[in-house]
Design a protein around this motif. Sequence first.
Motif, PDB file in Angstrom:
ATOM      1  N   ALA A 538       0.840  -1.212   0.000  1.00 29.23           N
ATOM      2  CA  ALA A 538       0.000   0.000   0.000  1.00 29.23           C
ATOM      3  C   ALA A 538       0.868   1.252   0.000  1.00 29.23           C
ATOM      4  CB  ALA A 538      -0.912  -0.006   1.217  1.00 29.23           C
ATOM      5  N   LEU A 539       1.965   1.201   0.738  1.00 31.73           N
ATOM      6  CA  LEU A 539       2.876   2.337   0.803  1.00 31.73           C
ATOM      7  C   LEU A 539       3.548   2.567  -0.551  1.00 31.73           C
ATOM      8  CD1 LEU A 539       4.062   4.433   2.730  1.00 31.73           C
ATOM      9  CD2 LEU A 539       5.816   2.786   3.353  1.00 31.73           C
ATOM     10  N   LYS A 540       3.874   1.447  -1.189  1.00 33.50           N
ATOM     11  CA  LYS A 540       4.513   1.536  -2.512  1.00 33.50           C
ATOM     12  C   LYS A 540       3.532   2.133  -3.523  1.00 33.50           C
ATOM     13  CE  LYS A 540       7.010  -1.192  -5.861  1.00 33.50           C
ATOM     14  NZ  LYS A 540       7.445  -2.511  -6.275  1.00 33.50           N
ATOM     15  N   GLU A 541       2.279   1.697  -3.422  1.00 32.48           N
ATOM     16  CA  GLU A 541       1.256   2.241  -4.323  1.00 32.48           C
ATOM     17  C   GLU A 541       1.079   3.741  -4.090  1.00 32.48           C
ATOM     18  OE1 GLU A 541      -1.324  -1.850  -4.517  1.00 32.48           O
ATOM     19  OE2 GLU A 541      -2.288  -0.077  -3.677  1.00 32.48           O
ATOM     20  N   PHE A 542       1.139   4.129  -2.810  1.00 35.06           N
ATOM     21  CA  PHE A 542       0.998   5.547  -2.475  1.00 35.06           C
ATOM     22  C   PHE A 542       2.096   6.359  -3.154  1.00 35.06           C
ATOM     23  CE2 PHE A 542       2.430   9.053   0.319  1.00 35.06           C
ATOM     24  CZ  PHE A 542       1.315   9.865   0.223  1.00 35.06           C
ATOM     25  N   LEU A 543       3.342   5.922  -2.964  1.00 33.43           N
ATOM     26  CA  LEU A 543       4.452   6.693  -3.534  1.00 33.43           C
ATOM     27  C   LEU A 543       4.424   6.659  -5.058  1.00 33.43           C
ATOM     28  CD1 LEU A 543       7.509   6.010  -1.177  1.00 33.43           C
ATOM     29  CD2 LEU A 543       6.029   8.002  -1.283  1.00 33.43           C
ATOM     30  N   THR A 544       4.018   5.515  -5.602  1.00 36.53           N
ATOM     31  CA  THR A 544       3.964   5.398  -7.065  1.00 36.53           C
ATOM     32  C   THR A 544       2.928   6.373  -7.624  1.00 36.53           C
ATOM     33  OG1 THR A 544       4.473   3.062  -6.785  1.00 36.53           O
ATOM     34  CG2 THR A 544       3.689   3.741  -8.963  1.00 36.53           C
ATOM     35  N   ASP A 545       1.716   6.359  -7.037  1.00 35.37           N
ATOM     36  CA  ASP A 545       0.656   7.248  -7.535  1.00 35.37           C
ATOM     37  C   ASP A 545       0.988   8.716  -7.265  1.00 35.37           C
ATOM     38  OD1 ASP A 545      -0.825   5.177  -8.542  1.00 35.37           O
ATOM     39  OD2 ASP A 545      -1.942   4.853  -6.690  1.00 35.37           O
ATOM     40  N   ALA A 546       1.569   8.962  -6.084  1.00 44.69           N
ATOM     41  CA  ALA A 546       1.950  10.344  -5.758  1.00 44.69           C
ATOM     42  C   ALA A 546       2.987  10.845  -6.745  1.00 44.69           C
ATOM     43  CB  ALA A 546       2.494  10.410  -4.339  1.00 44.69           C
ATOM     44  N   LYS A 547       3.889   9.961  -7.133  1.00 40.68           N
ATOM     45  CA  LYS A 547       4.926  10.361  -8.096  1.00 40.68           C
ATOM     46  C   LYS A 547       4.296  10.657  -9.459  1.00 40.68           C
ATOM     47  CE  LYS A 547       9.438   9.309  -9.850  1.00 40.68           C
ATOM     48  NZ  LYS A 547      10.638   8.519  -9.778  1.00 40.68           N
ATOM     49  N   ARG A 548       3.288   9.867  -9.833  1.00 39.83           N
ATOM     50  CA  ARG A 548       2.592  10.112 -11.108  1.00 39.83           C
ATOM     51  C   ARG A 548       1.907  11.489 -11.058  1.00 39.83           C
ATOM     52  NH1 ARG A 548      -1.452   5.536 -11.554  1.00 39.83           N
ATOM     53  NH2 ARG A 548      -2.061   6.571 -13.490  1.00 39.83           N
ATOM     54  N   ILE A 549       1.272  11.776  -9.921  1.00 37.95           N
ATOM     55  CA  ILE A 549       0.591  13.072  -9.799  1.00 37.95           C
ATOM     56  C   ILE A 549       1.623  14.203  -9.833  1.00 37.95           C
ATOM     57  CG2 ILE A 549      -0.891  14.508  -8.327  1.00 37.95           C
ATOM     58  CD1 ILE A 549      -2.053  11.863  -7.179  1.00 37.95           C
ATOM     59  N   TYR A 550       2.729  13.990  -9.132  1.00 34.41           N
ATOM     60  CA  TYR A 550       3.779  15.010  -9.078  1.00 34.41           C
ATOM     61  C   TYR A 550       4.330  15.287 -10.478  1.00 34.41           C
ATOM     62  CZ  TYR A 550       8.219  17.239  -7.967  1.00 34.41           C
ATOM     63  OH  TYR A 550       9.286  18.108  -7.916  1.00 34.41           O
ATOM     64  N   THR A 551       4.531  14.214 -11.242  1.00 33.41           N
ATOM     65  CA  THR A 551       5.044  14.377 -12.605  1.00 33.41           C
ATOM     66  C   THR A 551       4.044  15.172 -13.443  1.00 33.41           C
ATOM     67  OG1 THR A 551       6.062  12.216 -12.328  1.00 33.41           O
ATOM     68  CG2 THR A 551       6.038  13.094 -14.553  1.00 33.41           C
ATOM     69  N   ALA A 552       2.750  14.858 -13.257  1.00 34.73           N
ATOM     70  CA  ALA A 552       1.705  15.590 -13.992  1.00 34.73           C
ATOM     71  C   ALA A 552       1.674  17.063 -13.558  1.00 34.73           C
ATOM     72  CB  ALA A 552       0.350  14.939 -13.732  1.00 34.73           C
ATOM     73  N   GLU A 553       1.865  17.284 -12.253  1.00 35.87           N
ATOM     74  CA  GLU A 553       1.870  18.656 -11.730  1.00 35.87           C
ATOM     75  C   GLU A 553       3.005  19.478 -12.334  1.00 35.87           C
ATOM     76  OE1 GLU A 553      -0.876  19.439 -10.407  1.00 35.87           O
ATOM     77  OE2 GLU A 553      -0.500  19.808  -8.301  1.00 35.87           O
ATOM     78  N   GLN A 554       4.151  18.837 -12.492  1.00 37.03           N
ATOM     79  CA  GLN A 554       5.353  19.544 -12.950  1.00 37.03           C
ATOM     80  C   GLN A 554       5.419  19.687 -14.472  1.00 37.03           C
ATOM     81  OE1 GLN A 554       7.913  20.748 -10.717  1.00 37.03           O
ATOM     82  NE2 GLN A 554       6.270  20.354  -9.255  1.00 37.03           N
ATOM     83  N   LYS A 555       4.614  18.885 -15.150  1.00 36.19           N
ATOM     84  CA  LYS A 555       4.733  18.804 -16.610  1.00 36.19           C
ATOM     85  C   LYS A 555       4.569  20.158 -17.307  1.00 36.19           C
ATOM     86  CE  LYS A 555       3.604  15.857 -20.376  1.00 36.19           C
ATOM     87  NZ  LYS A 555       3.016  14.600 -20.771  1.00 36.19           N
ATOM     88  N   ASN A 556       3.563  20.939 -16.878  1.00 38.93           N
ATOM     89  CA  ASN A 556       3.309  22.216 -17.561  1.00 38.93           C
ATOM     90  C   ASN A 556       3.677  23.423 -16.692  1.00 38.93           C
ATOM     91  OD1 ASN A 556       1.963  20.942 -19.875  1.00 38.93           O
ATOM     92  ND2 ASN A 556       0.448  20.357 -18.340  1.00 38.93           N
ATOM     93  N   LEU A 557       4.458  23.150 -15.661  1.00 39.65           N
ATOM     94  CA  LEU A 557       4.801  24.228 -14.725  1.00 39.65           C
ATOM     95  C   LEU A 557       6.083  24.932 -15.187  1.00 39.65           C
ATOM     96  CD1 LEU A 557       4.316  25.664 -11.979  1.00 39.65           C
ATOM     97  CD2 LEU A 557       5.646  23.857 -10.900  1.00 39.65           C
ATOM     98  N   PRO A 558       5.959  26.173 -15.670  1.00 43.41           N
ATOM     99  CA  PRO A 558       7.170  26.881 -16.115  1.00 43.41           C
ATOM    100  C   PRO A 558       8.057  27.257 -14.916  1.00 43.41           C
ATOM    101  CG  PRO A 558       5.144  28.005 -16.834  1.00 43.41           C
ATOM    102  CD  PRO A 558       4.759  26.996 -15.822  1.00 43.41           C
ATOM    103  N   ALA A 559       9.341  27.343 -15.173  1.00 41.43           N
ATOM    104  CA  ALA A 559      10.294  27.622 -14.088  1.00 41.43           C
ATOM    105  C   ALA A 559       9.993  28.952 -13.411  1.00 41.43           C
ATOM    106  CB  ALA A 559      11.710  27.620 -14.648  1.00 41.43           C
ATOM    107  N   ASP A 560       9.565  29.951 -14.198  1.00 45.84           N
ATOM    108  CA  ASP A 560       9.332  31.273 -13.593  1.00 45.84           C
ATOM    109  C   ASP A 560       8.127  31.240 -12.638  1.00 45.84           C
ATOM    110  OD1 ASP A 560       7.728  30.881 -15.874  1.00 45.84           O
ATOM    111  OD2 ASP A 560       7.273  33.020 -15.978  1.00 45.84           O
ATOM    112  N   LYS A 561       7.118  30.406 -12.975  1.00 45.74           N
ATOM    113  CA  LYS A 561       5.944  30.296 -12.088  1.00 45.74           C
ATOM    114  C   LYS A 561       6.337  29.621 -10.773  1.00 45.74           C
ATOM    115  CE  LYS A 561       2.780  32.153 -14.565  1.00 45.74           C
ATOM    116  NZ  LYS A 561       2.164  33.397 -14.091  1.00 45.74           N
TER     117      LYS A 561
END
Lengths: 781, 288
Positions: A538-561
């Motif tokens: 369950a912990l592994k699933e948490f980190l895996t899904d959180a990492k997917r969300i984090y990657t999605a969050e960062q995908k369109n985030l410009p450095a200046d923002k």
Amino acid sequence: MKRSSRKKYLRKGISALLAAVLALSMAGCGGTEKQNNDIVSSKETAGTNDISVTAKGRYTETKLEIPQYFQGKGEMTLLSDGNILLLDWENGTKSISKDKGMSWESETVQELKQLAANGNVEVGGAAAPDGGLFIYYIDWSESTEEKLFPEKYIYLAADGSKQEFELGLEEYRSSVSRAVFSADGRLFVADENDGKIYEINLQGQSAKELFSVEQIRELSLCAGSAQLAVLDGYSVNFYDLNSGEITAEDKLLNDFIKEQSSKKTGIVMCPGTGEGEQEVLYLASAGGIYRHVIGGSVMEQLADGALNNLGDPTRTPVSMVQPEEGTFLILYDNGELYSYVYDAEASAVPEEQITVYSLYDNETVRRAISIFREKYPNVFVKFEIGLTGEDGMTENDAIRNLNTEILSDGGPDLLLLDGMPVDSYMEKGILADLSDTVEAWKKETNFYEGILEGYRQESGLYVLPFRYDIPLIGGAEEYLSAISDLKTLADTAEQIADSAQAKITVLNTYTAEELLERLYAICEGAWVTEDNTVKEQALKEFLTDAKRIYTAEQKNLPADKKEEHDELIANALNYYSEEEMKKVMMEIDQGVNSQMVGSAVLAAGYLGSMEAFRTFVSEREKIAETMDNYQLQIWNGQCERVFCPTGIVGLCANAQNPEYALKFIETLLSEEVQQEDLGDGFPVNRDAFGIFTQNPEPEYGYSLGVMTENGESIQLNLRWANPSEIEELNQLISLLNTPAETNNLVKDSVISIGVKALTGEKEIDESVEEIVQKISLQLQE
Amino acid sequence: MRAWKKSCRKYRFNCRSRVLFLLPGLIGVSVFVLLPFLDVGKRSFQTAITGEFCGVDNYVTIFHNQAFLLALGNTARFVAVGLPLLLALSLFLACMIDRGIHARWWKAVYLFPMAVPTATVVLIWKLLFHQNGVLNGLINRFGGTAVDWLGSDASFWVLIFSYLWKNTGYTIVLWMAGLHSVPVERKEAARVDGASERQCFFYVVLPELKPMLYTITVLSFLNSFKVFREAYLVAGAYPQQKMYLLQHLFNNWFTNLEMDKMAAAGVCITVVFLVGVIVLQRLWDRKE
């Protein structure tokens, strides 16, 4: 021989001296429990420390009658003849009491009444010691470019004469917001905009600038016969009325102001009026009533706020007078007037006592104490706070001290368990089973049962939540219908980030830490089994899904923002603590605000007050102009229907006074206490929900100005939630039944290691292993 | 007869004065150490809060408690590695200094770590052993791979280093006191008889140091428990597993009110310690 005898005596003398030094130093080691030695309690010395000491003498509180129609917007003044004058700004009346507030004779002040009747006019003023009235007012309908603040003044002298004049402070670009007369009738006013203090010459109708205060949180004036005191919310500035000079800083008083200002109630002052009290200032605040000699080294506590309404966070004192020695009258913002009279025969504290222990201060508990005191005046509720922030004590230190007390059979009656080892206390039998009591309460009161019984175990119900935050997620129906848990949230976040609807972020998180902080409460329960082992998968699933969300969050985030965001946080940390900042960042209204300005697609966070819900519904309405299918639902992660307790209480099994302790919990859960929105969470009492969700200030409107990502300016009037929205919230709360973990130890480990997993600094398996290793240690102990 | 009476009176006076001198200390030790320990012993057979008799359940529990076994193992390993290292290193350095010049100056330098406040040590440790700290910076500069000193098994060696750094100086001073008590004549006689420096050390100096070795071993053993302060302040209540000592466990048990387990573990450790000291003393006595 002689020499040896002298040596012997010398040795004996030294031994005696050393023994005396040792004895003295041991006596010196006996510390006092008081943390701040500068604040001493007089008369009520035994007040809050030891009930067993039958000390006598206390300021007793009595509610007084107020003039008819008085709503609370007014001011009291002690006149030179000893009478008390109460001005009512809303009804345009002045009332005189010749018997120290017991009865009032009211008369209408025509000028004031006319001004009060005009809804466009802002009015205020002060009464002179001889009964004269100074009124300042602004008729906003007269405001022009040249006269931004068209302020006018009226002085109604005690002899009946009247003066009307204008001063044009700062060329009509400033206005008076506070006024006060000194004992000899000199008039001083304060301008809240610039922080300038003026003396007004009523004969010459002119103003002379005396000095200014740099920063203002809350301005109030007080003048006696020797000093003018200006409280700016951070410090008190003194102006010597005789020499015309600014008095040196009173550090002790300023430290006291800073400490008391951190509490929700305000501070009022009045000058000493007794013989030889020219340099004495009396202050009333959440801590009680204090006496201070200006420049002196002591804040003398006369009355303890814990024993009267001053400690109630829902009441703010607005005016105080001292008609005679040993008597104070305090007017509160809700229009209630209380007298505080020293009674030498009253016991220093009520005969019965219960002790409530909490690691942190709690507004709802303070409110409950106030209500409980009215119901049971013979019981003193001692509220002990473990972490005052003044002594560098950590959570662990405070818990260890508490444990020592509990083990020596001298522990508190009630425990507020936020941040405490709840499971251990339940398992060890520290807490009493409340099942039967709760069953009895449920027959008379309507609770949100899922929340009230969220901590129920097979062996009983030991812990009751009384306040909580609600995890919510809002956004377009097409996305929300697909989100039911953490995995589907990650799927949707990835889908959004890759789609044309993508914004700067998906969930308005900019860092891995922010994301994990937000996800923790709704997922933690899935990692630990009842027998205290960690579910690695369950912990592994948490980190895996959180990492997917984090990657999605960062995908369109410009450095200046990202830089902009970091800068914003850094600036905010100048005003808020890190913990406060984290809480603010996690609020749902932050998310919906980001949706509105176009920087996030979904709003996910926690709702803790109706004020935040006001912002939420107003912004949602704005978003609905371009999105007709906005949906709001409970935010489920790896756990479902989670609520985040912000106040949990338990009864100690070895409570000294279990009967009153239970009555206190009953009060805490009563409609009267639960209906107050103190910004610390929603009510458990369903009957209180109706009043809790009512607008407390329907007469005031609030607006919000923001800039969208496209550079478009939005001016939004914040409206209160309508009945259907309130019902929507009620339905959502009814679904909640799983309490989130409040112990920070596991959270700290998961977040500190999890951040490395999300940012790629460590592999997920490696991070899981490290977290399991750390958590296991805690769980296996 | 008068002399006998005088002698009896003197004997009684001596006895009384000895008792009087011993009494305050004895009372103090009894009240503050022995009685509380008896209470701990009693609590080890009771439940934590209710005080019900539970037999040896608490002892069974702790020996099935993974955290206790881990902490016990780590503490034993720490003592087993750290203590001999400290004794050997400090003796070697003491001998070097004893033979060299400026011995006094060296003493002051070696005692310096004891004078440094723990808070300062902790800050330096953090700077030194952080993943991006000074040590890893140096390792990277010389082409090595950075080590997570506080988050990996290497943390055990950080602990050993900390113990040696803090206690070597003090132990050197103790050894030097011992070295100075070795009669110079004996060493000179051995040298005259043709003994080498090595032989002189092993057959003349070392046997003379045996009584001192006992004291130093016990003191160093006790000092080994003090390393917890640095470990706790650097890595908190739950450090990397290799750094997790018995004091961490006791500290956390107290926070969680696990008084029953604490009492049982306390009794076990005291017994082990007492047996260790007695065995050590016997061995010394026999050799002497």
